[in-house]
Write a protein that holds these residues in place. Structure first.
Motif, PDB file in Angstrom:
ATOM      1  N   PRO A 158       0.802  -1.229   0.000  1.00 23.64           N
ATOM      2  CA  PRO A 158       0.000   0.000   0.000  1.00 23.64           C
ATOM      3  C   PRO A 158       0.837   1.283   0.000  1.00 23.64           C
ATOM      4  CG  PRO A 158      -0.805  -1.521   1.670  1.00 23.64           C
ATOM      5  CD  PRO A 158       0.435  -2.125   1.100  1.00 23.64           C
ATOM      6  N   LYS A 159       1.966   1.269   0.694  1.00 25.65           N
ATOM      7  CA  LYS A 159       2.822   2.464   0.708  1.00 25.65           C
ATOM      8  C   LYS A 159       3.463   2.696  -0.658  1.00 25.65           C
ATOM      9  CE  LYS A 159       3.810   2.439   5.635  1.00 25.65           C
ATOM     10  NZ  LYS A 159       4.843   2.315   6.678  1.00 25.65           N
ATOM     11  N   LYS A 160       3.829   1.620  -1.346  1.00 22.51           N
ATOM     12  CA  LYS A 160       4.374   1.760  -2.703  1.00 22.51           C
ATOM     13  C   LYS A 160       3.307   2.297  -3.646  1.00 22.51           C
ATOM     14  CE  LYS A 160       7.834  -1.907  -2.666  1.00 22.51           C
ATOM     15  NZ  LYS A 160       8.248  -3.168  -3.310  1.00 22.51           N
ATOM     16  N   PHE A 161       2.100   1.802  -3.495  1.00 22.37           N
ATOM     17  CA  PHE A 161       0.996   2.281  -4.327  1.00 22.37           C
ATOM     18  C   PHE A 161       0.771   3.775  -4.104  1.00 22.37           C
ATOM     19  CE2 PHE A 161      -3.572   2.973  -5.154  1.00 22.37           C
ATOM     20  CZ  PHE A 161      -3.592   2.611  -6.498  1.00 22.37           C
ATOM     21  N   ALA A 162       0.796   4.212  -2.850  1.00 22.38           N
ATOM     22  CA  ALA A 162       0.631   5.638  -2.524  1.00 22.38           C
ATOM     23  C   ALA A 162       1.764   6.459  -3.131  1.00 22.38           C
ATOM     24  CB  ALA A 162       0.565   5.840  -1.020  1.00 22.38           C
ATOM     25  N   LEU A 180       1.089   6.871  -6.806  1.00 18.90           N
ATOM     26  CA  LEU A 180       0.050   7.879  -7.030  1.00 18.90           C
ATOM     27  C   LEU A 180       0.619   9.283  -6.886  1.00 18.90           C
ATOM     28  CD1 LEU A 180      -3.108   6.436  -5.202  1.00 18.90           C
ATOM     29  CD2 LEU A 180      -2.725   6.661  -7.664  1.00 18.90           C
ATOM     30  N   PHE A 181       1.465   9.482  -5.892  1.00 15.50           N
ATOM     31  CA  PHE A 181       2.099  10.778  -5.691  1.00 15.50           C
ATOM     32  C   PHE A 181       2.991  11.137  -6.880  1.00 15.50           C
ATOM     33  CE2 PHE A 181       5.633  13.363  -4.045  1.00 15.50           C
ATOM     34  CZ  PHE A 181       4.912  14.468  -3.628  1.00 15.50           C
TER      35      PHE A 181
END
Length: 193
Positions: free
Chosen positions: A19-23, A26-27
């Protein structure tokens, strides 16, 4: 009746990402969109006239070399983490952090050089765009340097190694992105200035 998922051998499995990689991705995508919009606005505004012509500060060449070199040291640190070479990991992260700070100092001197040439944030759109491009990139780079320092501290606490790479992967991805973004901006300014 309860539904049951069955996986057929050879069928595609769902794609998963931390999830942190996905965020982070997105950034990165949103940052690309912001800079794409700004460079498009630059071209449109330049075509309207009332555009101050001036040479880009020569320090931009140095900062470009610094950011490319820092991408190399980051890759070295990342590879060292994969091999559990803690000495090289720490050295690579220290060098990358120093180069990141050197880049920021160089960008400050580019603003000093612009002021020495009477190019200010207000007064002409050409100068305004240049300050916005470099300032917004510097803001992102400050967050990148903070991330580097967090990973550097984690590497000294032995929290980064081949079995725990998420933070290192995210840091490397973001740092390479920032380097690529600067190279794009510099080339854009060279070609459209």
């Amino acid at each position: 009746m309860e539904e049951r998922l069955e996986y057929i051998e050879g069928a595609e499995q769902p794609i998963s990402m931390h999830p942190k990689k996905f965020a982070l991705w997105l950034f990165i995508v949103s940052t690309v969109m912001v800079f794409a919009a700004l460079t498009s606005a630059y071209i449109v505004r330049q075509a309207e006239g009332n555009w101050l012509e001036f040479n880009l500060p020569s320090v931009f060449y140095w900062t470009s070399a610094i950011i490319v070199l820092s991408s190399g040291t980051m890759h070295w640190a990342y590879s060292a983490a994969q091999r559990d070479d803690m000495k090289s990991l720490k050295l690579g992260m220290v060098l990358t952090s120093i180069l990141g700070v050197a880049f920021l100092i160089g960008q400050w001197y580019s603003w000093v050089a612009l002021v020495d040439r009477d190019v200010y944030f207000v007064g002409n759109p050409a100068g305004s765009f240049l300050y916005v491009f470099t300032g917004l990139h510097a803001l992102h780079l400050i967050s990148g340097v903070i991330f580097l320092i967090i990973v550097l501290i984690s590497s000294f606490n032995y929290k980064i190694h081949s079995k725990s790479m998420t933070r290192m992967e995210m840091c490397a991805t973001y740092w390479h992105f920032l380097g690529g973004l600067w190279v794009y901006l510099f080339m854009f300014l060279l070609l459209n200035h």
